[in-house]
Each structure stands twice: as structure tokens, then as C-alpha cells.
Design an enzyme around this catalytic site. Structure first.
Site, PDB file in Angstrom:
ATOM      1  N   ARG A  49      -8.674  -0.206   4.926  1.00 46.92           N
ATOM      2  CA  ARG A  49      -7.821   0.807   4.283  1.00 46.92           C
ATOM      3  C   ARG A  49      -6.487   0.189   3.856  1.00 46.92           C
ATOM      4  NH1 ARG A  49      -7.130   6.398   7.192  1.00 46.92           N
ATOM      5  NH2 ARG A  49      -5.802   6.486   5.374  1.00 46.92           N
ATOM      6  N   CYS A 103      -4.711  12.558  12.739  1.00 47.21           N
ATOM      7  CA  CYS A 103      -5.280  11.212  12.624  1.00 47.21           C
ATOM      8  C   CYS A 103      -5.415  10.691  14.060  1.00 47.21           C
ATOM      9  CB  CYS A 103      -4.399  10.308  11.771  1.00 47.21           C
ATOM     10  SG  CYS A 103      -2.998   9.679  12.668  1.00 47.21           S
ATOM     11  N   VAL A 146       8.707   6.861  16.641  1.00 44.93           N
ATOM     12  CA  VAL A 146       8.223   7.580  15.457  1.00 44.93           C
ATOM     13  C   VAL A 146       6.947   8.333  15.799  1.00 44.93           C
ATOM     14  CG1 VAL A 146       7.457   7.345  13.070  1.00 44.93           C
ATOM     15  CG2 VAL A 146       9.277   5.863  13.949  1.00 44.93           C
ATOM     16  N   ASP A 182       4.751   0.667  12.024  1.00 48.98           N
ATOM     17  CA  ASP A 182       3.507   0.065  11.517  1.00 48.98           C
ATOM     18  C   ASP A 182       3.328  -1.377  11.981  1.00 48.98           C
ATOM     19  OD1 ASP A 182       3.416   1.763   8.278  1.00 48.98           O
ATOM     20  OD2 ASP A 182       3.057   2.423  10.333  1.00 48.98           O
ATOM     21  N   LYS A 202       0.852  -1.202   0.000  1.00 45.65           N
ATOM     22  CA  LYS A 202       0.000   0.000   0.000  1.00 45.65           C
ATOM     23  C   LYS A 202       0.880   1.242   0.000  1.00 45.65           C
ATOM     24  CE  LYS A 202      -1.754   1.555   4.062  1.00 45.65           C
ATOM     25  NZ  LYS A 202      -1.439   2.932   4.424  1.00 45.65           N
ATOM     26  N   ASN A 203       1.881   1.266   0.858  1.00 47.81           N
ATOM     27  CA  ASN A 203       2.647   2.493   1.064  1.00 47.81           C
ATOM     28  C   ASN A 203       3.682   2.762  -0.020  1.00 47.81           C
ATOM     29  OD1 ASN A 203       1.052   2.970   3.228  1.00 47.81           O
ATOM     30  ND2 ASN A 203       2.577   2.402   4.771  1.00 47.81           N
ATOM     31  N   LEU A 251       7.659  19.371   7.027  1.00 43.55           N
ATOM     32  CA  LEU A 251       8.856  18.947   6.282  1.00 43.55           C
ATOM     33  C   LEU A 251       8.577  18.876   4.777  1.00 43.55           C
ATOM     34  CD1 LEU A 251      10.188  16.178   8.695  1.00 43.55           C
ATOM     35  CD2 LEU A 251      10.855  18.597   8.569  1.00 43.55           C
ATOM     36  N   ARG A 260       0.302  14.577  13.113  1.00 43.93           N
ATOM     37  CA  ARG A 260       0.798  14.245  11.762  1.00 43.93           C
ATOM     38  C   ARG A 260       1.117  15.526  10.971  1.00 43.93           C
ATOM     39  NH1 ARG A 260      -0.911   9.002  10.335  1.00 43.93           N
ATOM     40  NH2 ARG A 260       0.684   9.049   8.724  1.00 43.93           N
TER      41      ARG A 260
HETATM   42  C1  EPZ Z   1       4.246   6.925   6.296  1.00 42.05           C
HETATM   43  O1  EPZ Z   1       3.506   7.999   6.852  1.00 42.05           O
HETATM   44  C2  EPZ Z   1       3.292   5.740   6.262  1.00 42.05           C
HETATM   45  N1  EPZ Z   1       2.150   6.070   5.422  1.00 42.05           N
HETATM   46  C3  EPZ Z   1       2.823   5.401   7.669  1.00 42.05           C
HETATM   47  O2  EPZ Z   1       2.048   4.221   7.583  1.00 42.05           O
HETATM   48  C4  EPZ Z   1       4.047   5.095   8.533  1.00 42.05           C
HETATM   49  O3  EPZ Z   1       3.615   4.871   9.862  1.00 42.05           O
HETATM   50  C5  EPZ Z   1       5.016   6.283   8.487  1.00 42.05           C
HETATM   51  O4  EPZ Z   1       5.367   6.576   7.128  1.00 42.05           O
HETATM   52  C6  EPZ Z   1       6.307   6.004   9.259  1.00 42.05           C
HETATM   53  O5  EPZ Z   1       6.957   4.893   8.703  1.00 42.05           O
HETATM   54  C7  EPZ Z   1       2.289   5.999   4.073  1.00 42.05           C
HETATM   55  O6  EPZ Z   1       3.344   5.674   3.561  1.00 42.05           O
HETATM   56  C8  EPZ Z   1       1.065   6.321   3.262  1.00 42.05           C
HETATM   57  P1  EPZ Z   1       6.526  10.161   8.228  1.00 42.05           P
HETATM   58  P2  EPZ Z   1       4.150   9.493   6.823  1.00 42.05           P
HETATM   59  O7  EPZ Z   1       6.483  11.451   7.494  1.00 42.05           O
HETATM   60  O8  EPZ Z   1       4.914   9.684   5.566  1.00 42.05           O
HETATM   61  C9  EPZ Z   1       6.952  13.427  11.637  1.00 42.05           C
HETATM   62  C10 EPZ Z   1       0.204   2.845   7.855  1.00 42.05           C
HETATM   63  O9  EPZ Z   1      -0.147   2.298   8.909  1.00 42.05           O
HETATM   64  N2  EPZ Z   1       6.744  14.408  10.555  1.00 42.05           N
HETATM   65  O10 EPZ Z   1       7.627   9.190   7.955  1.00 42.05           O
HETATM   66  O11 EPZ Z   1       3.074  10.448   7.144  1.00 42.05           O
HETATM   67  C11 EPZ Z   1       5.716  12.588  11.929  1.00 42.05           C
HETATM   68  O12 EPZ Z   1       4.860  13.238  12.831  1.00 42.05           O
HETATM   69  C12 EPZ Z   1       0.646   4.287   7.882  1.00 42.05           C
HETATM   70  O13 EPZ Z   1       0.292   2.270   6.730  1.00 42.05           O
HETATM   71  C13 EPZ Z   1       6.915  15.770  10.826  1.00 42.05           C
HETATM   72  O14 EPZ Z   1       7.215  16.176  11.947  1.00 42.05           O
HETATM   73  O15 EPZ Z   1       5.153   9.396   8.062  1.00 42.05           O
HETATM   74  C14 EPZ Z   1       6.318  11.329  12.515  1.00 42.05           C
HETATM   75  O16 EPZ Z   1       6.592  11.539  13.885  1.00 42.05           O
HETATM   76  C15 EPZ Z   1       0.360   4.961   9.218  1.00 42.05           C
HETATM   77  N3  EPZ Z   1       6.724  16.659   9.815  1.00 42.05           N
HETATM   78  C16 EPZ Z   1       7.644  11.184  11.765  1.00 42.05           C
HETATM   79  O17 EPZ Z   1       7.915  12.462  11.190  1.00 42.05           O
HETATM   80  C17 EPZ Z   1       6.403  16.261   8.541  1.00 42.05           C
HETATM   81  O18 EPZ Z   1       6.277  17.128   7.656  1.00 42.05           O
HETATM   82  C18 EPZ Z   1       7.604  10.178  10.639  1.00 42.05           C
HETATM   83  O19 EPZ Z   1       6.498  10.486   9.809  1.00 42.05           O
HETATM   84  C19 EPZ Z   1       6.238  14.882   8.293  1.00 42.05           C
HETATM   85  C20 EPZ Z   1       6.425  13.977   9.307  1.00 42.05           C
END
Ligand code: EPZ
Length: 423
Positions: free
Chosen positions: A399, A117, A329, A307, A22-23, A126, A122
Site C-alpha cells: 500500500r 483500521c 498520535v 509513521d 504517498k501521503n 474533525l 480513526r
Molecule cells: C495521515 O492520516 C496519514 N495518512 C497517516 O499515515 C499518518 O499516520 C497520520 O496522518 C498522522 O500523521 C495519509 O496522509 C493518507 P490525522 P490521517 O487526521 O489524516 C485524530 C501511513 O502510514 N483524528 O492526522 O487520518 C486521529 O485519530 C498513514 O502512511 C480525530 O480525532 O491522520 C489521530 O489520533 C497511517 N478526528 C490524530 O487525530 C478526525 O476527524 C491524527 O490523525 C481526524 C483525526
């Protein structure tokens, strides 16, 4: 609304093929916005609500798609709108992935702020940092991100992410491939999903070095082409199915996987007392029903993934001792714990750490899904709970898991999907 009714106490045993990731699907589908040259054929795209939501967003933009038998065809020849509306973005945060491609190809994008969420705010700061580094001017007004590239073109830059972000890295790479000049990204996410996105972009004609590492170098190009591409397997679905075999004292072989991408997860299953064997494209796990308490800290790849944190907590309720599960995370990703405790688990939360006291006999009751992986952990607990467990609001589960009850029933579970009314 659907619920899953699980009659516990049955061993999971047998073999199955992993679904597509999915991701990875979401960013590569977004990347089709980067060119109007030709039609993409994307194989091994899972039949999930999130994929449907994303194709609805693409249709809103004017993109044509058709989906059958896990193959998605996409043509972004006639993009008519550059706006991603709140109604669609609020259904799925990953809609933010259209920001980079629209901005890079058309010089403008207007994307609704995704909101939070179930397990935290979230933020997307960045993503915006990366777009501004590449030359975009960004305003946020009336709940929308309005991004414009001066003179319609982004320029190469050095982007140094303060923390590892899968989504922000994906957006930055998709924007940089059409920017003028060279872009370097430090502290890029090295997740297989981003590595595969980079391979997809290279197949389209992009020049990217360092794929799969935290240091990326992208030479911008003027044009890209549509391609045929095979998506990778879903490592989180695979990890969840492995946990189903482990928690029921069963055995499972999952075909169509890349064991290297499961390394951190497999290591933990071995520490927990399971036997694990791999071939070039499969993994076999056997459990003798005895589980050892095993601490886990969820961190960016190649560490144990966040995850899989909820699923691991469910598993550790059956381990003979206490396990500490820390999520570095998402510090608040623990909505599954009160529901697991209602099944009879004994789990405490201290800041971003769960302390799981095992083994606890679980007994079935009604439990509420709150988010995708939390619902997966409730299904795992239901497999081992005495009696019947009803997992409500399984739209969360749908989902990210392709017919999970069909898969688990083919491996010996006894799960039925039933309609119900909440009030
Ligand atoms: C991706 O979300 C995945 N979703 C998430 O999977 C997964 O949990 C996550 O990566 C971490 O591996 C998809 O790929 C669609 P991040 P993403 O940006 O990209 C912080 C599932 O269950 N952050 O890597 O949104 C954030 O708050 C889903 O399939 C900022 O501070 O995650 C987190 O603490 C849930 N500012 C950390 O970084 C930003 O602009 C990592 O988030 C972006 C993120």
C-alpha cells in the site's frame, strides 16, 4: 497472496533515489476534483496500491486518469457521480479526501464512512466539523456522510482544530479554496504533505497564506485551473530505508530528498550513534553496527512522525540498552510488537508507550503483517534476524512502499517475493 522471504545478516550499503510521497499524492489527486478546466499532469506519483485504489475511486466518479512512469494525468471535466462507495472507501481511508473538493465544486457529496483500521477507530469528526463551519449541512445515515452546501456554495469561516489532523486540514483547505470569502484555520497540520497540497492549490490559482505553518488563511476564488506539478519525496520511505542501513550496520545515500523535512528523524539517528551527512537534496547515513538506546515521542510535525514509530522500535531491539517509544498520535499503534517479540525481541507495552530492551538477538520465523508501517518494521527486523524471516500478507506493505524488496536487494539484501496460501 504474497510473502517476503528475507535471509538476514546482510549489510545494507549503497545509494538510491527516494520515491514520491504517498501521503502527498493522495490529497493532490483529490484536489484535481476542484476543476474541470484542463488536464493535470502530476509527476513523481509512486506506483502503490493506495494510488491505484484512489484512481479507481476517481473513475467511479467519472474522472479520467492515465498513469505511466510515475506520471499521472487527470481530467475532472466530466464528473458524473458525487458518491464514494463503501467498497472503495473501506479499502483506503484517505478516500475521505474527496469530501471537501466535491462539496466545494458541486455543492454536494456522499461519502461512505471509512470505518476503523488495525490501530484504532480513526474518527473523522474533525473533517465534518470543518465542512459544517464552511456552511455544509451534514447527515449521517446508512453508513454514509451526506453533505450539502446551501445554495450550492460554501462560505468562508474560522476553523479552529482542537487537535492537529493531517486529513481534516487537507479537506478543509480543499473546500475553502472555492468557498465565498476568507477562511482562517488555526492549529492546522503543518506536515510537508499539507504544505505541498497548499503549494499545489496555489499553482492551480488559489490564494493561501501561511503554507507550512499551523495558521492558514485562504481567500476563496471562483475558478481554478489544471496544472503540471512535481510531487515531493516520501519522507517515511526515506526514514525506513535509513533504518535498514542503521539496523544492519551499513551505509546508505538517499537522493532526491529535502533534509529539512527529515530533521526530527535524522536527529534521532545521530542520537542512536549513526553518522549523518546531508547536502541540499541528499542524506547519507553510516552505522558502525553499535546502536545507542534512544527514546522517541511521536507527535505532529515537525516532531518525530508516528509513521516511523514502528520502524524505530524494530531498530531499538538492537540498541545496547532500554529505549522508550511513546506515540502521542495513535495510542494503540503497536500491533507490530507481538510479532517482533516472536522474532526474539523483548518489548513491553505500557499504555501508549513501548519499552524496548536491547540488544536482543533475533531469529527468523514466520510473522504476520497487520498494517502498513507494522509490516515495514517486520522487514527491518528480518534484515538483521539470523536465518530466514517470512513476512506474510505483504499487501499491507504494498500500500505504501514501491517495490521495497527490489530497492533493498539493490542495496545488498537477500529478499524474495513468493506466493503462498494462508489456509
Ligand atoms: C495521515 O492520516 C496519514 N495518512 C497517516 O499515515 C499518518 O499516520 C497520520 O496522518 C498522522 O500523521 C495519509 O496522509 C493518507 P490525522 P490521517 O487526521 O489524516 C485524530 C501511513 O502510514 N483524528 O492526522 O487520518 C486521529 O485519530 C498513514 O502512511 C480525530 O480525532 O491522520 C489521530 O489520533 C497511517 N478526528 C490524530 O487525530 C478526525 O476527524 C491524527 O490523525 C481526524 C483525526
Amino acid at each position: 497472496m504474497d510473502k517476503l522471504v528475507i535471509r538476514g545478516g546482510r549489510r545494507i550499503s549503497g545509494s538510491i533515489t527516494a520515491s514520491g510521497s504517498k501521503n502527498t499524492s493522495l490529497p493532490i489527486i483529490a484536489a484535481t476534483l476542484l476543476t474541470g478546466q484542463g488536464t493535470f499532469t502530476l509527476h513523481h506519483i509512486p506506483d502503490l496500491k493506495d494510488i491505484l485504489t484512489f484512481t479507481q475511486l476517481l473513475h467511479h466518479l467519472g474522472v479520467e486518469t492515465s498513469y505511466s512512469g510515475n506520471t499521472l494525468k487527470v481530467s475532472s471535466r466530466n464528473v458524473e457521480s458525487l458518491q464514494a462507495p463503501y467498497e472503495l472507501v473501506k479499502k483506503m481511508r484517505a478516500s475521505i479526501y474527496v469530501l471537501g473538493p466535491l462539496l466545494a465544486r458541486f455543492g454536494h457529496a456522499r461519502v461512505s464512512l471509512p470505518g476503523g483500521c488495525a490501530f484504532g477507530p480513526r474518527p473523522i469528526d474533525l473533517h465534518l466539523l470543518a465542512m459544517e463551519k464552511l456552511g455544509a449541512t451534514i447527515t449521517i445515515e446508512t453508513g454514509f456522510i451526506d453533505a450539502t452546501a446551501p445554495d450550492g456554495k460554501l462560505h468562508g469561516a474560522h476553523i479552529d482544530f482542537p487537535i492537529s489532523s493531517v486529513g481534516a486540514t487537507g479537506n478543509a483547505v480543499m473546500a475553502a479554496v472555492l468557498a465565498e470569502g476568507r477562511t482562517t484555520i488555526s492549529n492546522a497540520a503543518a506536515e510537508p504533505e499539507i504544505e505541498t497540497l497548499c503549494k499545489f492549490l496555489i499553482a492551480m490559482g488559489a490564494t493561501i497564506k501561511g503554507t507550512g505553518t499551523t495558521e492558514l488563511e485562504i481567500e476563496g476564488t471562483d475558478s481554478l485551473n489544471a496544472v503540471e506539478f512535481h510531487n515531493i519525496f516520501d519522507r517515511i520511505e526515506a526514514g525506513t530505508l535509513l533504518a535498514a542501513a542503521a539496523i544492519t550496520g551499513g551505509d546508505i545515500t538517499i537522493n532526491g530528498v529535502e533534509p529539512e523535512q527529515l530533521k526530527a528523524i535524522l536527529k534521532k539517528f545521530v542520537q542512536a550513534g549513526c553518522s549523518v551527512e546531508t547536502t541540499v537534496n541528499s542524506v547519507t547515513l553510516k552505522s558502525n553496527g553499535k546502536l545507542l538506546p534512544t527514546d522517541v515521542t511521536a507527535k505532529p510535525y515537525p516532531a518525530f512522525p508516528t509513521d516511523m514509530q514502528a520502524q524505530w522500535i524494530a531498530l531499538m531491539t538492537q540498541a545496547e540498552g532500554t529505549s522508550n517509544i511513546t506515540d502521542k498520535v495513535y495510542h494503540e499503534r503497536f500491533n507490530h510488537i507481538p510479532e517482533l517479540n516472536r522474532l526474539g525481541a523483548h518489548i513491553e507495552i505500557r499504555k501508549n508507550q513501548a519499552i524496548v530492551h536491547g540488544p536482543q538477538r533475533l531469529s527468523g520465523t514466520k510473522v504476520m503483517s497487520t498494517d502498513l508501517r507494522a509490516s515495514a518494521s517486520l522487514v527491518l527486523a528480518g534484515l538483521v534476524a539470523a536465518g530466514t524471516t517470512e513476512v506474510l500478507r505483504v499487501y499491507h506493505l504494498d500500500r505504501g512502499y514501491e517495490k521495497i524488496e527490489v530497492k533493498l536487494n539493490s542495496l545488498g539484501a537477500d529478499i524474495s517475493r513468493e506466493k503462498y496460501n494462508e489456509f
